[in-house]
Write a protein that holds these residues in place. Structure first.
Motif, mmCIF file in Angstrom:
data_model
loop_
_atom_site.group_PDB
_atom_site.id
_atom_site.type_symbol
_atom_site.label_atom_id
_atom_site.label_comp_id
_atom_site.label_asym_id
_atom_site.label_seq_id
_atom_site.Cartn_x
_atom_site.Cartn_y
_atom_site.Cartn_z
ATOM 1 N N LEU A 1 0.830 -1.203 0.000
ATOM 2 C CA LEU A 1 0.000 0.000 0.000
ATOM 3 C C LEU A 1 0.866 1.255 0.000
ATOM 4 O O LEU A 1 0.571 2.242 -0.674
ATOM 5 N N MET A 2 1.954 1.215 0.778
ATOM 6 C CA MET A 2 2.847 2.360 0.860
ATOM 7 C C MET A 2 3.468 2.659 -0.503
ATOM 8 O O MET A 2 3.528 3.813 -0.939
ATOM 9 N N ARG A 3 3.927 1.632 -1.175
ATOM 10 C CA ARG A 3 4.525 1.815 -2.507
ATOM 11 C C ARG A 3 3.502 2.392 -3.483
ATOM 12 O O ARG A 3 3.808 3.275 -4.281
ATOM 13 N N SER A 4 2.282 1.883 -3.417
ATOM 14 C CA SER A 4 1.239 2.364 -4.318
ATOM 15 C C SER A 4 0.928 3.835 -4.046
ATOM 16 O O SER A 4 0.773 4.626 -4.974
ATOM 17 N N ALA A 5 0.873 4.206 -2.767
ATOM 18 C CA ALA A 5 0.609 5.607 -2.407
ATOM 19 C C ALA A 5 1.730 6.514 -2.901
ATOM 20 O O ALA A 5 1.484 7.618 -3.404
ATOM 21 N N LEU A 6 2.973 6.065 -2.785
ATOM 22 C CA LEU A 6 4.106 6.873 -3.233
ATOM 23 C C LEU A 6 4.101 7.065 -4.742
ATOM 24 O O LEU A 6 4.477 8.125 -5.243
ATOM 25 N N LEU A 7 3.668 6.052 -5.472
ATOM 26 C CA LEU A 7 3.596 6.175 -6.923
ATOM 27 C C LEU A 7 2.423 7.059 -7.358
ATOM 28 O O LEU A 7 2.415 7.582 -8.472
ATOM 29 N N ALA A 8 1.450 7.224 -6.467
ATOM 30 C CA ALA A 8 0.263 8.022 -6.798
ATOM 31 C C ALA A 8 0.465 9.508 -6.525
ATOM 32 O O ALA A 8 -0.188 10.348 -7.147
ATOM 33 N N THR A 9 1.366 9.849 -5.608
ATOM 34 C CA THR A 9 1.386 11.196 -5.046
ATOM 35 C C THR A 9 2.401 12.129 -5.710
ATOM 36 O O THR A 9 3.375 11.692 -6.313
ATOM 37 N N ASP A 10 2.147 13.424 -5.567
ATOM 38 C CA ASP A 10 3.091 14.448 -6.007
ATOM 39 C C ASP A 10 4.030 14.847 -4.874
ATOM 40 O O ASP A 10 5.160 15.255 -5.104
ATOM 41 N N MET A 11 3.508 14.750 -3.642
ATOM 42 C CA MET A 11 4.282 15.151 -2.474
ATOM 43 C C MET A 11 3.967 14.227 -1.317
ATOM 44 O O MET A 11 2.806 13.854 -1.116
ATOM 45 N N VAL A 12 4.986 13.851 -0.559
ATOM 46 C CA VAL A 12 4.768 13.026 0.625
ATOM 47 C C VAL A 12 5.286 13.766 1.847
ATOM 48 O O VAL A 12 6.388 14.315 1.842
ATOM 49 N N LEU A 13 4.451 13.820 2.879
ATOM 50 C CA LEU A 13 4.857 14.341 4.180
ATOM 51 C C LEU A 13 5.057 13.162 5.117
ATOM 52 O O LEU A 13 4.216 12.255 5.179
ATOM 53 N N ILE A 14 6.162 13.184 5.851
ATOM 54 C CA ILE A 14 6.476 12.116 6.793
ATOM 55 C C ILE A 14 6.368 12.687 8.203
ATOM 56 O O ILE A 14 7.301 13.358 8.682
ATOM 57 N N PRO A 15 5.228 12.490 8.877
ATOM 58 C CA PRO A 15 5.102 13.018 10.235
ATOM 59 C C PRO A 15 6.016 12.259 11.195
ATOM 60 O O PRO A 15 6.065 11.024 11.178
ATOM 61 N N VAL A 16 6.755 13.002 11.998
ATOM 62 C CA VAL A 16 7.594 12.398 13.033
ATOM 63 C C VAL A 16 7.435 13.205 14.308
ATOM 64 O O VAL A 16 7.223 14.414 14.277
ATOM 65 N N GLN A 17 7.550 12.515 15.425
ATOM 66 C CA GLN A 17 7.555 13.189 16.708
ATOM 67 C C GLN A 17 9.000 13.474 17.111
ATOM 68 O O GLN A 17 9.921 12.811 16.623
ATOM 69 N N PRO A 18 9.225 14.465 17.953
ATOM 70 C CA PRO A 18 10.595 14.807 18.349
ATOM 71 C C PRO A 18 11.185 13.739 19.260
ATOM 72 O O PRO A 18 11.205 13.867 20.481
#
Length: 217
Positions: free
Chosen positions: A94-111
């Motif tokens: 699913l992750m690979r498919s989403a990455l191939l679909a998108t123009d921009m990816v945001l990666i939320p991370v906590q400090p």
């Protein structure tokens, strides 16, 4: 534009940010579709809660938790100004498919250093996707930051020199997000002048600027 919020690590606030950004853009008059690509269906649950509360629909929420997302999302984008994908944790297909679909990816991370270490697999997937989508824009976004904590500052400084870098906008650890989610709302609807609402507005504006043809990189 198609925007995806992705991280292999769960519990980093992907759904909260996806709903908040989609709602911010929708309240600016844009046509927005949110794709719930997480098998847990939290965004769909939020949409159902909103309907039960008798609130008007801000944007469409569609469940597409399958690895054909890269073939289906572009068709959705033809009917919207913006498509926001709330991605799954720990589902590589699913992750690979989403990455191939998108123009921009945001990666939320906590400090936290643990979140940084857990992002290594996510970055490997982005590198793989860029073989097919070299124009893919990627950014970290610091979420659930404690006010003026050394850890948040150190994490931001570390990511500033990272590839991908972090957005300038940061989102604090605020109970307003949980209160909004429980009632099928976004923070701007609870109080449009709150700190939480201003943070989301700044985040949405920064993402929109990055997504413009002249700014994307």
């Amino acid at each position: 534009m198609i925007l995806a919020l992705l991280n292999q690590k769960g519990g980093v606030g992907k759904t909260t940010l996806a709903l908040a950004v989609a709602g911010e853009w929708a309240m600016q008059g844009r046509r927005v579709i949110l794709v719930d690509a997480d098998p847990q269906g939290s965004a769909l649950d939020w949409s159902e809660m909103r309907a039960r509360e008798g609130l008007p629909r801000l944007f469409s929420v569609i469940g597409l938790a399958r690895d054909t997302l890269h073939r289906e999302a572009p068709a959705l984008a033809r009917d919207a100004d913006l498509v926001v994908i709330d991605g799954p944790p720990r589902v590589a297909g699913l992750m690979r498919s989403a990455l191939l679909a998108t123009d921009m990816v945001l990666i939320p991370v906590q400090p936290s250093p643990f979140d940084g270490w857990a992002s290594a697999e996510m970055l490997a997937l982005i590198s793989e996707a860029r073989i097919y989508r070299p124009e893919l824009v990627a950014r970290f976004v610091l979420n659930r930051c404690g006010a003026r904590t050394v850890l948040a500052r150190d994490t931001a400084e570390t990511l500033a020199d990272h590839d991908p870098p972090a957005l300038a906008s940061r989102i604090g650890q605020r109970i307003a997000f949980a209160a909004a989610a429980q009632s099928g709302r976004i923070v701007r609807e609870l109080d449009h002048e709150s700190v939480a609402a201003r943070e989301i507005s700044a985040l949405a504006a920064e993402v929109a600027h990055l997504g413009s043809p002249r700014s994307a990189s």
